[in-house]
Write a protein that holds these residues in place. Structure first.
Motif, PDB file in Angstrom:
ATOM      1  N   GLY A 118       0.789  -1.226   0.000  1.00 40.89           N
ATOM      2  CA  GLY A 118       0.000   0.000   0.000  1.00 40.89           C
ATOM      3  C   GLY A 118       0.817   1.270   0.000  1.00 40.89           C
ATOM      4  N   VAL A 119       2.003   1.227  -0.572  1.00 40.12           N
ATOM      5  CA  VAL A 119       2.866   2.413  -0.637  1.00 40.12           C
ATOM      6  C   VAL A 119       3.260   2.637  -2.089  1.00 40.12           C
ATOM      7  CG1 VAL A 119       5.012   3.492   0.138  1.00 40.12           C
ATOM      8  CG2 VAL A 119       3.765   1.950   1.666  1.00 40.12           C
ATOM      9  N   ARG A 120       2.945   3.808  -2.624  1.00 37.31           N
ATOM     10  CA  ARG A 120       3.274   4.076  -4.013  1.00 37.31           C
ATOM     11  C   ARG A 120       4.732   4.492  -4.151  1.00 37.31           C
ATOM     12  NH1 ARG A 120      -0.508   9.461  -5.031  1.00 37.31           N
ATOM     13  NH2 ARG A 120       0.753  10.944  -3.818  1.00 37.31           N
ATOM     14  N   LEU A 126      -1.320   4.465  -0.055  1.00 41.18           N
ATOM     15  CA  LEU A 126      -2.547   4.255  -0.806  1.00 41.18           C
ATOM     16  C   LEU A 126      -3.715   4.135   0.161  1.00 41.18           C
ATOM     17  CD1 LEU A 126      -1.412   1.579  -3.407  1.00 41.18           C
ATOM     18  CD2 LEU A 126      -1.203   4.058  -3.513  1.00 41.18           C
ATOM     19  N   TYR A 127      -4.897   4.496  -0.301  1.00 39.01           N
ATOM     20  CA  TYR A 127      -6.095   4.270   0.502  1.00 39.01           C
ATOM     21  C   TYR A 127      -6.443   2.786   0.446  1.00 39.01           C
ATOM     22  CZ  TYR A 127      -6.616   9.332   0.440  1.00 39.01           C
ATOM     23  OH  TYR A 127      -6.399  10.682   0.585  1.00 39.01           O
ATOM     24  N   PRO A 128      -6.817   2.211   1.576  1.00 38.17           N
ATOM     25  CA  PRO A 128      -7.042   0.761   1.613  1.00 38.17           C
ATOM     26  C   PRO A 128      -8.291   0.270   0.895  1.00 38.17           C
ATOM     27  CG  PRO A 128      -6.425   1.584   3.777  1.00 38.17           C
ATOM     28  CD  PRO A 128      -6.745   2.777   2.927  1.00 38.17           C
ATOM     29  N   ARG A 173      -2.771  11.601   3.270  1.00 38.65           N
ATOM     30  CA  ARG A 173      -2.432  10.188   3.080  1.00 38.65           C
ATOM     31  C   ARG A 173      -1.595   9.639   4.236  1.00 38.65           C
ATOM     32  NH1 ARG A 173      -3.303   7.971  -1.948  1.00 38.65           N
ATOM     33  NH2 ARG A 173      -4.096   9.409  -3.521  1.00 38.65           N
ATOM     34  N   SER A 174      -0.896  10.517   4.918  1.00 38.77           N
ATOM     35  CA  SER A 174      -0.063  10.056   6.033  1.00 38.77           C
ATOM     36  C   SER A 174      -0.900   9.415   7.126  1.00 38.77           C
ATOM     37  CB  SER A 174       0.737  11.227   6.612  1.00 38.77           C
ATOM     38  OG  SER A 174      -0.132  12.271   7.053  1.00 38.77           O
ATOM     39  N   MET A 176      -2.971   7.198   6.781  1.00 39.35           N
ATOM     40  CA  MET A 176      -3.070   5.767   6.510  1.00 39.35           C
ATOM     41  C   MET A 176      -1.988   4.970   7.243  1.00 39.35           C
ATOM     42  SD  MET A 176      -5.729   5.297   4.611  1.00 39.35           S
ATOM     43  CE  MET A 176      -6.449   6.627   5.589  1.00 39.35           C
ATOM     44  N   ALA A 177      -0.905   5.631   7.586  1.00 43.29           N
ATOM     45  CA  ALA A 177       0.163   4.935   8.303  1.00 43.29           C
ATOM     46  C   ALA A 177      -0.338   4.418   9.641  1.00 43.29           C
ATOM     47  CB  ALA A 177       1.360   5.863   8.497  1.00 43.29           C
ATOM     48  N   VAL A 178      -1.192   5.195  10.286  1.00 43.82           N
ATOM     49  CA  VAL A 178      -1.746   4.780  11.573  1.00 43.82           C
ATOM     50  C   VAL A 178      -2.631   3.559  11.384  1.00 43.82           C
ATOM     51  CG1 VAL A 178      -3.179   5.488  13.518  1.00 43.82           C
ATOM     52  CG2 VAL A 178      -1.665   7.154  12.416  1.00 43.82           C
ATOM     53  N   TRP A 179      -3.496   3.620  10.360  1.00 42.71           N
ATOM     54  CA  TRP A 179      -4.375   2.476  10.110  1.00 42.71           C
ATOM     55  C   TRP A 179      -3.566   1.219   9.802  1.00 42.71           C
ATOM     56  CZ3 TRP A 179      -5.749  -0.933   6.180  1.00 42.71           C
ATOM     57  CH2 TRP A 179      -6.947  -1.625   6.379  1.00 42.71           C
ATOM     58  N   ASN A 180      -2.505   1.377   9.022  1.00 44.06           N
ATOM     59  CA  ASN A 180      -1.679   0.224   8.656  1.00 44.06           C
ATOM     60  C   ASN A 180      -1.053  -0.446   9.868  1.00 44.06           C
ATOM     61  OD1 ASN A 180      -2.134   0.359   5.889  1.00 44.06           O
ATOM     62  ND2 ASN A 180      -0.450   1.795   5.550  1.00 44.06           N
TER      63      ASN A 180
END
Length: 451
Positions: A118-120, A126-128, A173-174, A176-180
């Motif tokens: 999930g990283v471009r 990327l959004y999940p 987008r940052s 998303m790091a927490v969600w990951n």
């Protein structure tokens, strides 16, 4: 599921619909695989490479990549598919090998980071809605083959779809790091997935490539999948991806492996269910194109998934109803009406449905128009999928097998039905042929109309 409309987490599942038996479905992902001007392609063109390319094409089919990255009427994999969310449209991007508009400058490592992590290529997340949490389970060999096929066999398209623009905080987008950090991802497969035994191959297909749990597994408050409720069903973008565990009362425990195979291959399992919408597309572009051994493996895996019972479903969804000796509405009670505003459920059914499904609900002899009894969409206690089918219709092709039904929503090519008319129709059909009148209101239909 909690109300998270004002949270960026809404984006994690918005538009990610892979409904199961008796529903329909489209996966839409914002992959944002923008070129960064780095890297090189796989080289070589020998027999081994041809085998790799063929394998890559099959992996792309099993993963249903085309569903997300092709807009209606657009060029394959050129992106542009819009997915509406409370924070704006998520728009899939061009993943053809065009060097300026697609992923032509991606290295294999960058491709792998996007697909499985999930990283471009520029380091952004990327959004999940792009199901990388499932693709994380792909083997190295399959990712290599997929990359090679995209680079050497997909036609480049020099077009850039509009960029995704979302409101705060989803625009960051940052976040998303927490969600990951909390999301549960599939463990990468080891070895050659083509040599896995039947059940292991079925598990790999279900969890890594076809990502069944993305839609059929309910989610927690963080919108991560509840793995202790694997494939137990959940609501997604207007549809309801049903319980497909081995529960006889709530899932598909009364289906045989042969039933599952036929459903995945054709989109219909007689006396059980039919695929429409996004699931219809998944059948059309993905599962109908799997090899027979892979269909058998996938069916075997699904069949042995532990049963998960449902608080609302206590009887098999396909076990309700029978042919009804309905009166001819044109000559018998209820009598014919002149004021269309006074049409009730039976009148609306007679005018719009009976010609194909029969006044008694038995459908056509060749099952092109399915029976309304012994039908999972009608026998469920949840009217979601029936509402969506009435609004959007059915258009599914699996091999030479086509299924079609006009929709009666805003874009209908036939008669457009109002929210109150659709509510009356749904209540009549489910009350007459299925689990009972669900008491759908016009307001409820209106809430589904724009999903």
């Amino acid at each position: 599921m909690p109300d998270l409309k004002n949270s960026f987490y809404t984006l994690l599942v918005a538009g990610t619909v892979f409904a199961g038996p008796g529903t329909g479905v489209v996966l839409a992902a914002d992959t944002d695989l923008a070129p960064a001007g780095r890297g090189a392609a796989i080289e070589g063109s020998g027999p081994d490479d041809e085998a790799t390319l063929a394998r890559g094409e099959y992996i792309a089919t099993a993963a249903d990549c085309i569903a997300c990255h092709t807009s209606k009427g657009g060029k394959p994999f050129a992106g542009g598919l819009k997915v509406g969310t409370p924070m704006g449209d998520v728009i899939s991007t061009n993943i053809t090998p065009d060097p300026e508009h697609g992923i032509g400058k991606y290295t294999e490592q960058q491709f792998d980071q996007a697909v499985r992590h999930g990283v471009r290529d520029d380091g952004s997340y990327l959004y999940p809605v792009m199901p990388y949490v499932s693709y994380a389970g792909m083997t190295d060999q399959d990712v290599t083959a997929l990359y090679a096929w995209f680079r050497h066999r997909v036609k480049p398209v020099a077009e850039s779809p509009p960029a995704t623009s979302l409101s705060f905080p989803a625009s960051m987008r940052s976040s998303m790091a927490v969600w990951n950090m909390f999301a549960t991802k599939e463990t990468p497969g080891q070895g050659d997935s083509a040599t896995y035994n039947k059940l292991k191959r079925g598990e790999y297909l279900a969890n890594a490539l076809e990502h069944c749990g993305t839609c059929h597994t309910p989610r927690n408050f963080m919108l991560d999948e509840k793995h202790d409720r694997y494939l137990a069903g959940g609501p997604l973008s207007g549809w309801y991806a049903p319980n497909i565990t081995s529960s006889v009362s709530s899932g598909i425990g009364n289906w045989s492996e042969a039933d599952i195979i036929v459903y995945l291959k054709t989109g219909r399992a007689q006396n059980h269910a039919q695929a429409a919408g996004p699931m219809g597309e998944a059948v059309e572009h993905s599962t109908s194109r799997l090899t027979d051994p892979d269909l058998e493996a996938l069916a075997a895996w699904i069949k042995q998934v532990p049963a998960m019972d449902d608080d609302l479903e206590h009887k098999p969804r396909d076990s309700f109803g029978q042919a009804v000796n309905a009166p001819d509405i044109r000559t018998k009670v209820p009598s014919r009406i002149d004021d269309l505003s006074e049409m009730t459920g039976p009148h609306i059914f007679d005018a719009n449905c009976a010609a194909c499904h029969g006044r008694n609900g038995s459908g056509t002899d060749d099952h092109y128009a399915p029976s309304l009894f012994a039908n999972s969409v009608i026998g469920t206690t949840r009217p979601d999928n029936l509402i969506m089918v009435v609004l959007n219709g059915v258009n599914r092709t699996a091999g030479k097998d086509h299924a079609g039904m006009p929709g009666f929503g805003a874009d209908s090519q036939v008669q457009r039905l109002s929210d109150s008319e659709i509510a009356s129709l749904v209540n009549y059909v489910m009350g007459t042929f299925g689990s009972g009148d669900p008491h759908v209101t016009a307001e409820k239909v209106a809430s589904f109309r724009n999903k």
